[in-house]
Scaffold this active site. Structure first.
Site, PDB file in Angstrom:
ATOM      1  N   ASP A  19       7.105 -24.099  54.736  1.00 23.22           N
ATOM      2  CA  ASP A  19       7.751 -23.245  55.741  1.00 23.22           C
ATOM      3  C   ASP A  19       8.105 -24.039  56.999  1.00 23.22           C
ATOM      4  O   ASP A  19       7.490 -25.068  57.287  1.00 23.22           O
ATOM      5  CB  ASP A  19       6.813 -22.072  56.078  1.00 23.22           C
ATOM      6  N   GLY A  20       9.087 -23.522  57.739  1.00 26.40           N
ATOM      7  CA  GLY A  20       9.433 -24.104  59.044  1.00 26.40           C
ATOM      8  C   GLY A  20      10.687 -24.965  59.042  1.00 26.40           C
ATOM      9  O   GLY A  20      10.981 -25.626  60.038  1.00 26.40           O
ATOM     10  N   ASN A  21      11.436 -24.926  57.958  1.00 26.69           N
ATOM     11  CA  ASN A  21      12.650 -25.754  57.892  1.00 26.69           C
ATOM     12  C   ASN A  21      13.665 -25.353  58.960  1.00 26.69           C
ATOM     13  O   ASN A  21      14.294 -26.206  59.589  1.00 26.69           O
ATOM     14  CB  ASN A  21      13.334 -25.620  56.524  1.00 26.69           C
ATOM     15  N   TRP A  24      12.463 -26.334  62.428  1.00 27.58           N
ATOM     16  CA  TRP A  24      12.555 -27.795  62.561  1.00 27.58           C
ATOM     17  C   TRP A  24      13.985 -28.184  62.937  1.00 27.58           C
ATOM     18  O   TRP A  24      14.206 -28.975  63.846  1.00 27.58           O
ATOM     19  CB  TRP A  24      12.158 -28.450  61.239  1.00 27.58           C
ATOM     20  N   ARG A  32      20.365 -24.722  60.375  1.00 29.24           N
ATOM     21  CA  ARG A  32      19.177 -24.464  59.545  1.00 29.24           C
ATOM     22  C   ARG A  32      19.252 -25.194  58.195  1.00 29.24           C
ATOM     23  O   ARG A  32      18.238 -25.675  57.681  1.00 29.24           O
ATOM     24  CB  ARG A  32      19.043 -22.955  59.249  1.00 29.24           C
ATOM     25  N   SER A  64      11.623 -17.470  47.653  1.00 30.33           N
ATOM     26  CA  SER A  64      10.874 -16.273  47.266  1.00 30.33           C
ATOM     27  C   SER A  64      11.831 -15.153  46.860  1.00 30.33           C
ATOM     28  O   SER A  64      13.032 -15.191  47.182  1.00 30.33           O
ATOM     29  CB  SER A  64      10.009 -15.800  48.441  1.00 30.33           C
ATOM     30  N   ASN A  67      13.598 -13.948  49.794  1.00 28.24           N
ATOM     31  CA  ASN A  67      14.554 -14.807  50.502  1.00 28.24           C
ATOM     32  C   ASN A  67      16.022 -14.443  50.240  1.00 28.24           C
ATOM     33  O   ASN A  67      16.918 -14.941  50.925  1.00 28.24           O
ATOM     34  CB  ASN A  67      14.319 -16.291  50.184  1.00 28.24           C
ATOM     35  N   ARG A 187      -0.137 -24.014  54.050  1.00 27.75           N
ATOM     36  CA  ARG A 187       1.120 -23.462  54.577  1.00 27.75           C
ATOM     37  C   ARG A 187       1.452 -24.178  55.875  1.00 27.75           C
ATOM     38  O   ARG A 187       0.615 -24.247  56.780  1.00 27.75           O
ATOM     39  CB  ARG A 187       1.027 -21.960  54.832  1.00 27.75           C
ATOM     40  N   GLU A 206      -9.008 -22.253  48.803  1.00 26.47           N
ATOM     41  CA  GLU A 206      -9.200 -22.485  50.237  1.00 26.47           C
ATOM     42  C   GLU A 206      -7.818 -22.492  50.885  1.00 26.47           C
ATOM     43  O   GLU A 206      -6.883 -23.068  50.329  1.00 26.47           O
ATOM     44  CB  GLU A 206      -9.883 -23.837  50.476  1.00 26.47           C
TER      45      GLU A 206
END
Ligand code: IPE
Ligand code: IPE
Ligand code: MG
Length: 244
Positions: A19-21, A24, A32, A64, A67, A187, A206
């Site tokens: 995540d975070g593209n 960024w 984007r 996803s 998306n 994530r 975890e």
């Protein structure tokens, strides 16, 4: 590459929510889509870091079922970059004994993307050293509903008895059939949720959340996540292993 740390407990399967593209790219004044392009370069790098640490199965959340709500042009770019990724890396994957698994309903993807995916699956199907599981048009709720539907069909056709349905049978109907459960979920980008990713397979994983955006997720932040995993005490409902 040499290991920076030693894992104090095994990781067989690691999963990444990349995540975070968009953020960024935005922070650099870029569109984007260029975030997604850069993101694809991290996939093979991170996969190689995992290999260095002896991790055999790596899952990546690439697109996803939710998306589809995004603008069509962004979606088109994403699939194009994924195609380029497979074309560029396939020889490397074949050579390194990687089996490519695609989890998700591929039928809704553009034809060209589907072809590239099926080719990667076909070319790597006999490999058994590593698994790269790319989750594409993947949704955990869709996966579970689909499994339930397939099982119901088998019961209806008399191939399966209701009393024989157990966790193993259910797992065998998931996209990830044959793969071990996830040990560590990472994530990126600071969000702390699973966004419909591998709900069954994460049951005892975890979770590590890092603020780093996926396109910046290089070796340093990757090793930091392993360090955090090393500090966890996995009990699986039993007693504390360190204080028995
Ligand atoms: C993750 O990056 C890639 C996909 C969801 C396909 P995003 O595109 O969600 O980036 P942010 O969250 O908007 O920064
Ligand atoms: C999750 O990221 C999906 C992928 C990384 C492919 P999103 O950016 O779509 O998730 P939300 O919308 O923040 O939950
Ligand atoms: Mg996002």
């Amino acid at each position: 590459m040499k290991r920076e740390i030693e894992l104090n407990k095994p990781i067989t399967h690691i999963a990444f929510i990349m995540d975070g593209n968009g953020r960024w790219a935005k922070s650099r004044g870029l569109p984007r889509t260029l975030g997604h392009k850069e993101a694809c370069n991290r996939i093979i790098e991170v996969f190689d870091h995992c290999k260095d640490y002896g991790i055999k199965v790596v899952s990546f959340y690439a697109f996803s079922t939710e998306n589809w709500k995004r603008p069509k042009s962004e979606i088109d770019h994403l699939f194009k970059y994924l195609e380029t990724f497979f074309k560029k890396e396939i020889d490397h994957l074949v050579r390194d004994g990687v089996r490519v698994v695609l989890s998700g309903d591929l039928s809704r993807l553009p034809e060209k993307t589907q072809k590239t995916c099926y080719k990667a699956i076909e070319m790597t199907k006999n490999n058994d050293t590593y698994v790269m599981n790319i989750c594409l048009n993947y949704g955990g709720k869709e996966e579970i509903t689909r499994a339930a539907r397939q099982i119901a069909e088998e019961v209806k056709e008399g191939k399966l008895q209701v009393e024989d349905i157990n966790e193993q049978v259910f797992e065998d109907h998931l996209y990830t059939r044959g793969l071990p459960n996830v040990d560590l979920l990472v994530r990126t980008s600071g969000e702390e949720r699973t966004s419909n990713f591998l709900p069954w397979q994460l049951a005892y994983a975890e979770f590590v959340f890092t603020k780093v955006h996926w396109p910046d997720f290089k070796r340093g932040p990757f090793v930091d996540c392993l360090k955090e995993y090393n500090n966890r005490n996995r009990r699986f409902g039993g007693l504390d292993h360190d204080k028995k």
